[in-house]
Design an enzyme around this catalytic site. Structure first.
Site, PDB file in Angstrom:
ATOM      1  N   HIS A   6      69.449  23.964   0.201  1.00  0.00           N
ATOM      2  CA  HIS A   6      68.796  22.825   0.846  1.00  0.00           C
ATOM      3  C   HIS A   6      67.431  22.544   0.212  1.00  0.00           C
ATOM      4  O   HIS A   6      66.534  23.379   0.278  1.00  0.00           O
ATOM      5  CB  HIS A   6      68.641  23.133   2.333  1.00  0.00           C
ATOM      6  CG  HIS A   6      68.038  22.049   3.145  1.00  0.00           C
ATOM      7  ND1 HIS A   6      66.879  22.212   3.866  1.00  0.00           N
ATOM      8  CD2 HIS A   6      68.443  20.777   3.372  1.00  0.00           C
ATOM      9  CE1 HIS A   6      66.597  21.111   4.510  1.00  0.00           C
ATOM     10  NE2 HIS A   6      67.534  20.214   4.228  1.00  0.00           N
ATOM     11  N   ARG A   7      67.313  21.409  -0.460  1.00  0.00           N
ATOM     12  CA  ARG A   7      66.094  21.058  -1.205  1.00  0.00           C
ATOM     13  C   ARG A   7      65.816  22.102  -2.290  1.00  0.00           C
ATOM     14  O   ARG A   7      64.661  22.435  -2.572  1.00  0.00           O
ATOM     15  CB  ARG A   7      64.897  20.897  -0.279  1.00  0.00           C
ATOM     16  CG  ARG A   7      65.136  19.941   0.880  1.00  0.00           C
ATOM     17  CD  ARG A   7      63.929  19.815   1.802  1.00  0.00           C
ATOM     18  NE  ARG A   7      64.320  19.227   3.081  1.00  0.00           N
ATOM     19  CZ  ARG A   7      63.534  19.124   4.140  1.00  0.00           C
ATOM     20  NH1 ARG A   7      62.284  19.565   4.062  1.00  0.00           N
ATOM     21  NH2 ARG A   7      63.968  18.604   5.270  1.00  0.00           N
ATOM     22  N   GLU A  33      71.351  20.507  -2.588  1.00  0.00           N
ATOM     23  CA  GLU A  33      71.016  19.237  -1.940  1.00  0.00           C
ATOM     24  C   GLU A  33      69.581  18.871  -2.258  1.00  0.00           C
ATOM     25  O   GLU A  33      68.715  19.736  -2.340  1.00  0.00           O
ATOM     26  CB  GLU A  33      71.212  19.375  -0.417  1.00  0.00           C
ATOM     27  CG  GLU A  33      70.930  18.119   0.392  1.00  0.00           C
ATOM     28  CD  GLU A  33      69.495  17.992   0.890  1.00  0.00           C
ATOM     29  OE1 GLU A  33      69.162  16.946   1.467  1.00  0.00           O
ATOM     30  OE2 GLU A  33      68.702  18.940   0.690  1.00  0.00           O
ATOM     31  N   ASP A  35      66.566  15.231  -2.100  1.00  0.00           N
ATOM     32  CA  ASP A  35      66.247  13.928  -1.522  1.00  0.00           C
ATOM     33  C   ASP A  35      65.585  13.023  -2.555  1.00  0.00           C
ATOM     34  O   ASP A  35      64.804  13.487  -3.381  1.00  0.00           O
ATOM     35  CB  ASP A  35      65.286  14.114  -0.344  1.00  0.00           C
ATOM     36  CG  ASP A  35      65.741  15.201   0.608  1.00  0.00           C
ATOM     37  OD1 ASP A  35      66.635  14.917   1.419  1.00  0.00           O
ATOM     38  OD2 ASP A  35      65.216  16.329   0.525  1.00  0.00           O
ATOM     39  N   HIS A  48      61.227  14.921  -0.135  1.00  0.00           N
ATOM     40  CA  HIS A  48      61.832  14.672   1.173  1.00  0.00           C
ATOM     41  C   HIS A  48      61.102  13.612   1.971  1.00  0.00           C
ATOM     42  O   HIS A  48      61.717  12.685   2.514  1.00  0.00           O
ATOM     43  CB  HIS A  48      61.895  15.965   1.991  1.00  0.00           C
ATOM     44  CG  HIS A  48      62.500  15.766   3.350  1.00  0.00           C
ATOM     45  ND1 HIS A  48      61.741  15.442   4.463  1.00  0.00           N
ATOM     46  CD2 HIS A  48      63.787  15.820   3.774  1.00  0.00           C
ATOM     47  CE1 HIS A  48      62.532  15.311   5.508  1.00  0.00           C
ATOM     48  NE2 HIS A  48      63.782  15.533   5.125  1.00  0.00           N
ATOM     49  N   GLU A 108      70.605  12.879  -1.468  1.00  0.00           N
ATOM     50  CA  GLU A 108      70.359  12.140  -0.224  1.00  0.00           C
ATOM     51  C   GLU A 108      69.402  10.993  -0.496  1.00  0.00           C
ATOM     52  O   GLU A 108      68.266  11.201  -0.938  1.00  0.00           O
ATOM     53  CB  GLU A 108      69.781  13.047   0.869  1.00  0.00           C
ATOM     54  CG  GLU A 108      69.557  12.278   2.162  1.00  0.00           C
ATOM     55  CD  GLU A 108      68.948  13.102   3.281  1.00  0.00           C
ATOM     56  OE1 GLU A 108      68.351  12.495   4.191  1.00  0.00           O
ATOM     57  OE2 GLU A 108      69.067  14.341   3.246  1.00  0.00           O
ATOM     58  N   LYS A 110      66.821   8.490   0.702  1.00  0.00           N
ATOM     59  CA  LYS A 110      65.905   8.469   1.847  1.00  0.00           C
ATOM     60  C   LYS A 110      65.416   7.045   2.128  1.00  0.00           C
ATOM     61  O   LYS A 110      64.212   6.772   2.168  1.00  0.00           O
ATOM     62  CB  LYS A 110      64.717   9.404   1.574  1.00  0.00           C
ATOM     63  CG  LYS A 110      65.096  10.859   1.347  1.00  0.00           C
ATOM     64  CD  LYS A 110      65.719  11.480   2.581  1.00  0.00           C
ATOM     65  CE  LYS A 110      64.677  11.724   3.650  1.00  0.00           C
ATOM     66  NZ  LYS A 110      65.255  12.465   4.812  1.00  0.00           N
ATOM     67  N   ASP A 228      68.103  26.890   3.581  1.00  0.00           N
ATOM     68  CA  ASP A 228      66.896  27.117   2.781  1.00  0.00           C
ATOM     69  C   ASP A 228      66.955  28.451   2.054  1.00  0.00           C
ATOM     70  O   ASP A 228      66.170  28.697   1.133  1.00  0.00           O
ATOM     71  CB  ASP A 228      65.654  27.099   3.682  1.00  0.00           C
ATOM     72  CG  ASP A 228      65.452  25.768   4.379  1.00  0.00           C
ATOM     73  OD1 ASP A 228      65.894  24.737   3.837  1.00  0.00           O
ATOM     74  OD2 ASP A 228      64.853  25.754   5.481  1.00  0.00           O
TER      75      ASP A 228
END
Length: 241
Positions: A6-7, A33, A35, A48, A108, A110, A228
């Site tokens: 995640h990120r 993943e 953003d 993000h 993703e 945003k 994370d």
């Protein structure tokens, strides 16, 4: 169950930086993943928040600054002095890290707060240019953006993001249309998820950082989790299997 960083590996590195993505790239996990926002001069950058205040040494909205202005700021020291001088990455820079790996890439968009004109088209063009279509899922809380991606690139997987408990998610996904459902942890275990899972739709859950939730999600039939701490979760699942 598939593990997505995640990120990037954001529990051990500053989120959405090249350092976090290099760490994720070395791990034998399923995916990663990140953003995307659009700068004032039309560049796709990976961050993000709409503002840079939380993850840099400056303030302001991404949309109000050029890439050159954003690249001048430090995006690593807030996490640790070890990561001083990490800069905001371009989408292309992140994709290049994973171009030689087999990781599934979740981009993703945003655009749910600011409707960045042309961002979906630019992201699709970048994915296609780098020939990563088959390894990419483009997701967003902005379901109009998901719809746009599916119209211009029907071969690229799309996912609708939700925080809320859903009453009839399967029909909603079909109406967008979207290929997958990305949903928050509490909502993922509601009865409405059963029809989605049984229909064979990929359901991925965010953000899962505690091992105690993994078994419950596994029983529900969840496809993957965003975490994370991808290495910790990888070790846990390997041990359980």
């Amino acid at each position: 169950m598939n593990i997505y960083a995640h990120r990037g590996s954001s529990g051990t590195h500053p989120e959405n930086t090249l350092a976090a993505f290099r760490e994720a790239a070395r791990l034998p996990i399923y995916g990663v993943e990140f953003d995307v926002h659009l700068t004032k001069d039309g560049e796709l950058v990976v961050i993000h928040d709409e503002t840079i205040a939380r993850t840099s040494d400056s303030t302001g909205f991404v949309k109000d600054m050029t890439l050159a202005e954003l690249k001048a700021f430090d995006f690593g020291s807030w996490f640790s002095d070890e990561f001083q001088d990490e800069t905001i990455p371009l989408l292309q820079e992140v994709l290049e890290i994973f171009s030689e790996t087999s990781h599934h890439l979740n981009i993703e968009l945003k655009s749910d707060i600011f409707p960045y004109e042309g961002m979906a088209e630019k992201a699709v063009a970048m994915v296609q240019k780098m020939k990563l279509d088959a390894r990419t899922v483009i997701s967003s809380f902005d379901h109009e953006a998901v719809q746009t991606v599916k119209k211009i690139a029907p071969n690229i997987e799309t996912a609708a993001l939700f925080m809320e408990v859903l009453v009839d998610p399967l029909n909603y996904l079909r109406n967008i249309p979207a290929d997958a459902l990305h949903i928050s942890l509490p909502s993922a275990v509601r009865p409405s998820m059963r029809n989605v899972v049984e229909d064979g739709v990929a359901v991925r859950v965010f953000t899962v950082n505690e091992e105690k939730y993994v078994e419950t999600l596994n029983k529900v039939g969840i496809t993957g989790i965003f975490t994370d701490y991808p290495e910790k979760m990888m070790i846990y699942l390997n041990r359980k299997s």
